[in-house]
Design a protein around this motif. Structure first.
Motif, PDB file in Angstrom:
ATOM      1  N   MET A 215       0.832  -1.204   0.000  1.00  0.00           N
ATOM      2  CA  MET A 215       0.000   0.000   0.000  1.00  0.00           C
ATOM      3  C   MET A 215       0.867   1.254   0.000  1.00  0.00           C
ATOM      4  SD  MET A 215      -2.944   1.156   2.738  1.00  0.00           S
ATOM      5  CE  MET A 215      -1.748   1.153   4.102  1.00  0.00           C
ATOM      6  N   ARG A 216       1.904   1.266   0.848  1.00  0.00           N
ATOM      7  CA  ARG A 216       2.787   2.439   0.898  1.00  0.00           C
ATOM      8  C   ARG A 216       3.520   2.620  -0.431  1.00  0.00           C
ATOM      9  NH1 ARG A 216       3.126   7.420   2.478  1.00  0.00           N
ATOM     10  NH2 ARG A 216       5.281   8.170   2.525  1.00  0.00           N
ATOM     11  N   ALA A 217       3.970   1.535  -1.020  1.00  0.00           N
ATOM     12  CA  ALA A 217       4.658   1.627  -2.300  1.00  0.00           C
ATOM     13  C   ALA A 217       3.749   2.236  -3.361  1.00  0.00           C
ATOM     14  CB  ALA A 217       5.140   0.239  -2.731  1.00  0.00           C
ATOM     15  N   GLU A 218       2.510   1.787  -3.416  1.00  0.00           N
ATOM     16  CA  GLU A 218       1.570   2.320  -4.407  1.00  0.00           C
ATOM     17  C   GLU A 218       1.326   3.805  -4.188  1.00  0.00           C
ATOM     18  OE1 GLU A 218      -1.818  -0.158  -3.884  1.00  0.00           O
ATOM     19  OE2 GLU A 218      -1.031  -1.801  -5.144  1.00  0.00           O
ATOM     20  N   GLN A 219       1.287   4.229  -2.929  1.00  0.00           N
ATOM     21  CA  GLN A 219       1.047   5.644  -2.626  1.00  0.00           C
ATOM     22  C   GLN A 219       2.192   6.531  -3.104  1.00  0.00           C
ATOM     23  OE1 GLN A 219       0.578   5.406   1.609  1.00  0.00           O
ATOM     24  NE2 GLN A 219      -1.657   5.055   1.518  1.00  0.00           N
ATOM     25  N   THR A 220       3.389   5.975  -3.216  1.00  0.00           N
ATOM     26  CA  THR A 220       4.567   6.775  -3.550  1.00  0.00           C
ATOM     27  C   THR A 220       5.149   6.444  -4.922  1.00  0.00           C
ATOM     28  OG1 THR A 220       5.919   5.197  -2.276  1.00  0.00           O
ATOM     29  CG2 THR A 220       5.192   7.194  -1.145  1.00  0.00           C
ATOM     30  N   GLY A 221       4.415   5.698  -5.742  1.00  0.00           N
ATOM     31  CA  GLY A 221       4.827   5.468  -7.118  1.00  0.00           C
ATOM     32  C   GLY A 221       5.685   4.254  -7.358  1.00  0.00           C
ATOM     33  N   ASP A 248      17.087  -3.718   0.661  1.00  0.00           N
ATOM     34  CA  ASP A 248      17.854  -4.950   0.822  1.00  0.00           C
ATOM     35  C   ASP A 248      16.950  -6.159   1.022  1.00  0.00           C
ATOM     36  OD1 ASP A 248      20.327  -3.811   0.492  1.00  0.00           O
ATOM     37  OD2 ASP A 248      21.079  -4.320   2.485  1.00  0.00           O
ATOM     38  N   GLU A 249      15.903  -5.995   1.817  1.00  0.00           N
ATOM     39  CA  GLU A 249      15.024  -7.128   2.132  1.00  0.00           C
ATOM     40  C   GLU A 249      13.955  -7.352   1.070  1.00  0.00           C
ATOM     41  OE1 GLU A 249      17.326  -6.621   5.495  1.00  0.00           O
ATOM     42  OE2 GLU A 249      16.099  -5.068   4.565  1.00  0.00           O
ATOM     43  N   ASN A 250      13.594  -6.318   0.342  1.00  0.00           N
ATOM     44  CA  ASN A 250      12.472  -6.380  -0.583  1.00  0.00           C
ATOM     45  C   ASN A 250      12.907  -5.932  -1.976  1.00  0.00           C
ATOM     46  OD1 ASN A 250      11.513  -6.018   2.207  1.00  0.00           O
ATOM     47  ND2 ASN A 250       9.485  -6.092   1.305  1.00  0.00           N
ATOM     48  N   ARG A 251      12.137  -6.359  -2.970  1.00  0.00           N
ATOM     49  CA  ARG A 251      12.360  -5.876  -4.327  1.00  0.00           C
ATOM     50  C   ARG A 251      11.270  -4.880  -4.687  1.00  0.00           C
ATOM     51  NH1 ARG A 251      14.983 -10.912  -7.652  1.00  0.00           N
ATOM     52  NH2 ARG A 251      13.700 -12.160  -6.250  1.00  0.00           N
ATOM     53  N   PHE A 252      11.711  -3.700  -5.118  1.00  0.00           N
ATOM     54  CA  PHE A 252      10.814  -2.659  -5.594  1.00  0.00           C
ATOM     55  C   PHE A 252      11.224  -2.279  -7.017  1.00  0.00           C
ATOM     56  CE2 PHE A 252      11.016  -2.131  -1.001  1.00  0.00           C
ATOM     57  CZ  PHE A 252       9.705  -1.843  -0.624  1.00  0.00           C
ATOM     58  N   SER A 253      10.260  -1.747  -7.758  1.00  0.00           N
ATOM     59  CA  SER A 253      10.586  -1.126  -9.037  1.00  0.00           C
ATOM     60  C   SER A 253       9.906   0.228  -9.095  1.00  0.00           C
ATOM     61  CB  SER A 253      10.153  -2.008 -10.212  1.00  0.00           C
ATOM     62  OG  SER A 253       8.761  -2.213 -10.219  1.00  0.00           O
ATOM     63  N   TYR A 254      10.421   1.058  -9.998  1.00  0.00           N
ATOM     64  CA  TYR A 254       9.874   2.397 -10.189  1.00  0.00           C
ATOM     65  C   TYR A 254       9.911   2.698 -11.673  1.00  0.00           C
ATOM     66  CZ  TYR A 254       9.062   7.402  -9.492  1.00  0.00           C
ATOM     67  OH  TYR A 254       8.537   8.680  -9.526  1.00  0.00           O
ATOM     68  N   GLY A 255       8.762   2.994 -12.249  1.00  0.00           N
ATOM     69  CA  GLY A 255       8.711   3.240 -13.683  1.00  0.00           C
ATOM     70  C   GLY A 255       9.170   2.054 -14.507  1.00  0.00           C
ATOM     71  N   ASP A 315      22.668   6.338  -4.947  1.00  0.00           N
ATOM     72  CA  ASP A 315      21.492   7.134  -5.292  1.00  0.00           C
ATOM     73  C   ASP A 315      20.215   6.287  -5.265  1.00  0.00           C
ATOM     74  OD1 ASP A 315      23.042   9.399  -5.621  1.00  0.00           O
ATOM     75  OD2 ASP A 315      23.185   9.218  -7.808  1.00  0.00           O
ATOM     76  N   VAL A 316      20.318   5.002  -5.639  1.00  0.00           N
ATOM     77  CA  VAL A 316      19.152   4.114  -5.553  1.00  0.00           C
ATOM     78  C   VAL A 316      18.630   4.097  -4.109  1.00  0.00           C
ATOM     79  CG1 VAL A 316      18.398   1.699  -5.625  1.00  0.00           C
ATOM     80  CG2 VAL A 316      19.736   2.652  -7.528  1.00  0.00           C
ATOM     81  N   TYR A 317      19.535   3.921  -3.151  1.00  0.00           N
ATOM     82  CA  TYR A 317      19.125   3.833  -1.750  1.00  0.00           C
ATOM     83  C   TYR A 317      18.620   5.177  -1.216  1.00  0.00           C
ATOM     84  CZ  TYR A 317      20.957  -0.912  -1.255  1.00  0.00           C
ATOM     85  OH  TYR A 317      21.170  -2.271  -1.377  1.00  0.00           O
ATOM     86  N   THR A 318      19.351   6.260  -1.503  1.00  0.00           N
ATOM     87  CA  THR A 318      18.993   7.546  -0.901  1.00  0.00           C
ATOM     88  C   THR A 318      17.769   8.166  -1.578  1.00  0.00           C
ATOM     89  OG1 THR A 318      20.650   8.658  -2.306  1.00  0.00           O
ATOM     90  CG2 THR A 318      21.323   8.007  -0.077  1.00  0.00           C
ATOM     91  N   ALA A 319      17.764   8.204  -2.912  1.00  0.00           N
ATOM     92  CA  ALA A 319      16.605   8.760  -3.610  1.00  0.00           C
ATOM     93  C   ALA A 319      15.378   7.881  -3.389  1.00  0.00           C
ATOM     94  CB  ALA A 319      16.907   8.900  -5.108  1.00  0.00           C
ATOM     95  N   GLY A 320      15.604   6.562  -3.355  1.00  0.00           N
ATOM     96  CA  GLY A 320      14.493   5.653  -3.105  1.00  0.00           C
ATOM     97  C   GLY A 320      13.882   5.860  -1.732  1.00  0.00           C
ATOM     98  N   THR A 321      14.718   6.061  -0.715  1.00  0.00           N
ATOM     99  CA  THR A 321      14.212   6.318   0.631  1.00  0.00           C
ATOM    100  C   THR A 321      13.468   7.648   0.689  1.00  0.00           C
ATOM    101  OG1 THR A 321      15.963   4.998   1.647  1.00  0.00           O
ATOM    102  CG2 THR A 321      14.876   6.624   3.052  1.00  0.00           C
ATOM    103  N   ASN A 322      14.019   8.685   0.040  1.00  0.00           N
ATOM    104  CA  ASN A 322      13.298   9.963  -0.033  1.00  0.00           C
ATOM    105  C   ASN A 322      11.910   9.767  -0.629  1.00  0.00           C
ATOM    106  OD1 ASN A 322      15.512  11.354   0.981  1.00  0.00           O
ATOM    107  ND2 ASN A 322      16.095  12.273  -0.976  1.00  0.00           N
ATOM    108  N   GLY A 323      11.856   9.033  -1.747  1.00  0.00           N
ATOM    109  CA  GLY A 323      10.589   8.851  -2.434  1.00  0.00           C
ATOM    110  C   GLY A 323       9.605   8.027  -1.629  1.00  0.00           C
ATOM    111  N   TYR A 324      10.074   6.945  -1.056  1.00  0.00           N
ATOM    112  CA  TYR A 324       9.185   6.033  -0.325  1.00  0.00           C
ATOM    113  C   TYR A 324       8.629   6.682   0.942  1.00  0.00           C
ATOM    114  CZ  TYR A 324       7.578   1.669   1.854  1.00  0.00           C
ATOM    115  OH  TYR A 324       6.820   0.689   2.448  1.00  0.00           O
ATOM    116  N   THR A 325       9.463   7.480   1.627  1.00  0.00           N
ATOM    117  CA  THR A 325       9.020   8.130   2.859  1.00  0.00           C
ATOM    118  C   THR A 325       8.369   9.484   2.603  1.00  0.00           C
ATOM    119  OG1 THR A 325      11.190   9.156   3.219  1.00  0.00           O
ATOM    120  CG2 THR A 325      10.802   6.988   4.223  1.00  0.00           C
ATOM    121  N   ASP A 326       8.467   9.961   1.349  1.00  0.00           N
ATOM    122  CA  ASP A 326       7.916  11.266   0.970  1.00  0.00           C
ATOM    123  C   ASP A 326       8.524  12.380   1.821  1.00  0.00           C
ATOM    124  OD1 ASP A 326       6.385  12.988  -0.578  1.00  0.00           O
ATOM    125  OD2 ASP A 326       4.623  12.838   0.713  1.00  0.00           O
TER     126      ASP A 326
END
Length: 345
Positions: A215-221, A248-255, A315-326
């Motif tokens: 749910m959180r992933a969908e909310q943040t793209g 590290d624990e999960n697989r996410f994709s973006y675009g 950048d994957v980790y830092t930008a991804g964390t920014n995006g996921y946590t908004d």
């Protein structure tokens, strides 16, 4: 110490009560079970701690029990201050406060592991010696493609397509946690390994975590593809443990682009196939010989990552964390720019 986290014990578990401790997230990384790799990924540890804390606090809001107690910001003294909520932090934390459970020795005689001995020593507060894996999709590189056929999941194809496949419903699998080489288990095998922890409740807990993270992933793209949890059994209560819902624990994709540790796995498969093949061969040989130390049988070592790749993965980790946590915890590029950089690797 794990491959990427230091564990600090403040109070040992005793007399059926959980202890207290802390995770310190380093910038180390590990792929293919190798352990610590030749490089570090700048800011990776802070990103994992921040994203993990955000997910634990989401789980708390959704009434999912966990071992999480908060985080310590840089400069906080755990001996003098209580852990704080992530929202109280001005900078991304690297230290997470947790409840600690027993992890007894897991004796081994040849290829057989003695789980009866593990549980005899565990008492009523222990880490369940399983990893509980949940899957929403079957992306490239997923081990499920090697082990099971698409028809088992209601898919009307005989072979797995090259592209990511969406599953009709999330699935849960169980694998070993403390064996030298992880192996997936049947339901009956997992039930024997779990001890007092009920397998149906473990499955339910994993699906609850999956639902919250998805749910959180969908909310943040993001698209949440798969992940895993570890669990503490605390006198009848099951609590989500370790860290959850990170890159590290999960697989996410973006675009449509993988944005997780899978970026590093795929990079090594493309650029250092001799080492990747040697790891697989060493694991197979160790199984044949009935020995635990497969790394001692590996004839290759991983090459360091080029500096440009290290920067992109950071950048994957830092930008991804920014995006996921908004929230802009890190000075990082936009996620669209990160996707472009990853596709150029």
């Amino acid at each position: 110490m794990t491959s990427v986290k230091e564990i600090h014990v403040d109070r040992e578990p005793h007399d059926g009560e959980l202890g207290r401790g802390r995770f310190y997230f380093t910038d180390d990384y590990s792929v293919f079970d190798w352990g610590r790799m030749p490089d570090q990924i700048p800011e990776k540890g802070a990103a994992l701690c921040t994203m993990g804390a955000a997910n634990f606090e989401l789980l708390d809001v959704n009434h999912v029990p966990t071992h999480y107690r908060g985080v310590y910001e840089a400069g906080d003294d755990p001996a003098e201050t209580e852990p704080r909520d992530l929202g109280e932090c001005r900078t991304p934390p690297r230290t997470m406060a947790i409840d600690l459970a027993r992890v007894p020795d897991l004796p081994r005689d040849g290829e057989a592991y003695d789980y009866e001995a593990y549980h005899a020593a565990a008492g009523d507060g222990y880490v369940v010696p399983l990893e509980i894996v949940f899957r929403n999709t079957v992306p490239e590189g997923s081990s499920l493609r090697r082990r099971r056929s698409p028809s088992e999941f209601g898919l009307d194809v005989e072979e797995w397509p090259d592209e990511t496949v969406d599953l009709p419903d999330p699935i849960v699998e169980f694998s070993t946690k403390y064996e030298e080489q992880d192996r997936y288990l049947s339901w009956a095998e997992a039930d024997a390994v779990a001890g007092q922890a009920d397998l149906d409740r473990l499955e339910e807990l994993a699906l609850s975590v999956n639902a919250v993270v998805t749910m959180r992933a969908e909310q943040t793209g993001f698209t949440h593809e798969d992940g895993k949890i570890e669990v503490v059994y605390d006198d009848g209560t099951l609590k989500v443990a370790d860290v959850v819902g990170t890159f590290d624990e999960n697989r996410f994709s973006y675009g449509g682009q993988e944005l997780s540790k899978e970026v590093v796995r795929q990079y090594y498969r493309r650029t250092d196939p001799d080492w990747v093949d040697a790891v697989s061969a060493a694991k197979a040989e160790a199984r044949e010989q009935g020995v635990a130390d497969w790394r001692g049988l590996c004839e290759e070592s991983p090459d360091p990552l080029p500096a440009a790749v290290v920067e992109t993965v950071s950048d994957v980790y830092t930008a991804g964390t920014n995006g996921y946590t908004d929230f802009d915890w890190f000075d990082a590029p936009s996620l669209d720019d990160v996707v472009t950089a990853v596709q150029a690797l």
